[in-house]
Design an enzyme around this catalytic site. Structure first.
Site, short mmCIF file in Angstrom:
data_model
loop_
_atom_site.label_atom_id
_atom_site.label_comp_id
_atom_site.label_asym_id
_atom_site.label_seq_id
_atom_site.Cartn_x
_atom_site.Cartn_y
_atom_site.Cartn_z
N LYS A 293 3.52 12.54 -5.84
CA LYS A 293 3.19 11.91 -6.75
C LYS A 293 3.65 12.13 -8.20
CE LYS A 293 0.14 8.84 -5.24
NZ LYS A 293 0.62 7.32 -5.28
N ASP B 49 6.74 8.89 -5.76
CA ASP B 49 5.96 7.66 -6.11
C ASP B 49 5.44 8.04 -7.65
OD1 ASP B 49 4.60 5.76 -6.55
OD2 ASP B 49 2.95 5.93 -4.74
N GLU C 71 9.25 5.18 -5.14
CA GLU C 71 8.24 4.22 -4.55
C GLU C 71 8.00 3.83 -6.06
OE1 GLU C 71 5.55 5.13 -1.75
OE2 GLU C 71 3.85 4.17 -2.68
N GLU D 240 3.30 -2.23 -3.04
CA GLU D 240 1.66 -2.24 -2.76
C GLU D 240 0.87 -3.08 -3.65
OE1 GLU D 240 1.94 1.98 -4.05
OE2 GLU D 240 0.07 1.62 -4.86
N ASP E 52 0.52 -3.82 1.47
CA ASP E 52 -0.54 -3.06 2.02
C ASP E 52 -1.46 -4.16 2.81
OD1 ASP E 52 -2.77 -0.52 0.91
OD2 ASP E 52 -3.46 -2.35 1.92
N HIS F 225 2.05 0.40 2.84
CA HIS F 225 1.28 1.22 2.24
C HIS F 225 -0.18 1.06 2.86
CE1 HIS F 225 -1.62 1.76 -1.33
NE2 HIS F 225 -0.75 2.44 -1.71
N GLU G 298 1.43 6.29 6.11
CA GLU G 298 0.71 6.82 5.01
C GLU G 298 -0.36 7.74 5.25
OE1 GLU G 298 0.59 4.54 1.41
OE2 GLU G 298 0.31 6.30 0.10
#
Ligand code: CA
Length: 381
Positions: free
Chosen positions: A171, A200, A226, A252, A275, A302, A335
């Site tokens: 992240k 991401d 991402e 997502e 997602d 996702h 994920e």
């Protein structure tokens, strides 16, 4: 066979240790679940994606007030018909966000029922399994303070690796210089270990900063970058994609065939990430898969939900064809969220767990999970 009842549940549990992603502090884990009951005693479970900052009551209200009257009395096997009915009847106030997440939850439950009726895992109804297990990647590296946590995050990378999760997504989005320091420390800590890395930023930056970060990270040969910019900025995605050699991923926060038409048609991403609890369920993800195939774009779902969303995502992953066929084609990876989630593991009898970094796709009927109702009662809002 008829749908007799649609029950919806908003679950919530505070976190002992709140954590941050680039868009805010997550202080609770939550979920919006749906249980579709039929006159033949078969029930199906579904889940609406609840982003870390999203109240689970929103999707529940959509299910209770808008969608339930549209499906009660219908045949649950009419998945495509019911999807279109729900989408058309909510179009003028829906199309994206929690309304489509609520449609997703019901659609997932219908496909769970369809699998249970026929006694097969849902992926069989999607055309069969291209794979029966999938490599998991660790999603982690959340922040406790916000910035200046590079050395802790380097240690976290080694912990994921030692737990068997040898692919990871970091992240970022806490300031470009802090991000660069984090990636320097993560790669230093991993050393000679062979670890596919992804990053991401959760759309933390504008185009210029997103490109500056990407250029600094190019030496790490990332598998993907991402959500570099906000989902509305398709032109920005294109600019970032053209400026960098890193594959760009996103989706997502995009919904349905119509949303993905823009992302794919304008060549904004290398990897589409619907997602299943947000894009419109199995029905919409089937549409998106066909569209992605036509555009030569990989689909790598996702997922950040509870055990029901995980199970649904795994059924979908089983049925995703590779975009670029070869003997060593890039396969989708799963994920595997490593952040705290007090009820995810307890919600089903056999929780999704990786073994040496791989997850078996549940082979039982429907989604392949059995829900423990006592857990719902414990965490119900
Ligand atoms: Ca993400």
């Amino acid at each position: 066979m008829k749908i007799t009842e649609v029950k919806s549940y908003a679950l919530r549990s505070p976190l002992d240790q709140p954590f941050a992603f680039s868009q805010g502090w997550v202080r609770q884990r939550s979920a919006t679940l749906v249980e579709v009951v039929t006159d033949e005693g078969i029930v199906g479970w579904g889940e609406a994606f609840a982003q870390g900052l999203e109240p689970p009551e929103i999707a529940r209200a959509v299910i209770e007030s808008a969608l339930q009257p549209l499906v009660i009395g219908a045949d649950p096997l009419d998945t495509e018909v019911l999807w279109h009915r729900m989408y058309h009847q909510t179009r003028d106030y829906g199309r994206k966000g929690s309304v489509v997440a609520a449609i997703s939850a019901i659609d997932i439950a219908l496909w769970d029922i369809a699998g249970k009726v026929r006694g097969v895992p849902t992926y069989r109804l999607l055309g069969g399994a291209f794979r029966t297990r999938v490599q998991a990647y660790a999603t982690g590296f959340y922040r406790i303070r916000g910035q200046g946590e590079a050395s802790r995050l380097g240690e976290e990378a080694v912990r994921h690796y030692e737990a068997g999760l040898t692919a990871m997504k970091v992240k970022l989005g806490y300031g470009v210089d802090d991000d660069i320091a984090v990636m320097g420390e993560v790669t230093r800590a991993l050393g000679e270990r062979s670890v596919p890395l992804m990053v991401d930023t959760n759309h933390a930056y504008g185009v210029a900063e997103a490109i500056r970060l990407g250029r600094a990270l190019e030496p790490y040969h990332l598998r993907w970058y991402e959500e570099p910019v906000v989902p509305e900025d398709i032109a920005g995605y294109r600019e970032v994609r053209q400026a960098l050699s890193i594959p760009i991923a996103g989706g997502e926060n995009e919904h349905t065939l119509f949303g993905f038409r823009e992302l794919l048609g304008q060549r904004a991403v290398d990897i589409a990430q619907p997602d299943i609890g947000s894009a419109g369920g199995f029905t919409a993800c089937r549409h998106i898969l066909a569209l992605a195939q036509a555009h030569g774009v990989q689909v790598n779902p996702h997922v950040w939900g509870s055990a029901i969303a995980q199970a649904a995502s795994l059924q979908l992953i089983a049925a995703i064809p590779v975009a670029h066929h070869s003997v060593f084609a890039a396969e989708p990876i799963f994920e595997y969220d490593r952040s705290a989630h007090p009820f995810r593991q307890h919600l089903v009898e056999h929780p999704i767990q990786h073994v040496n970094g791989w997850v078996e796709i549940p082979p039982g009927p429907g989604l392949g999970v059995t829900v423990d109702r006592s857990v719902i009662d414990r965490y119900r809002v």
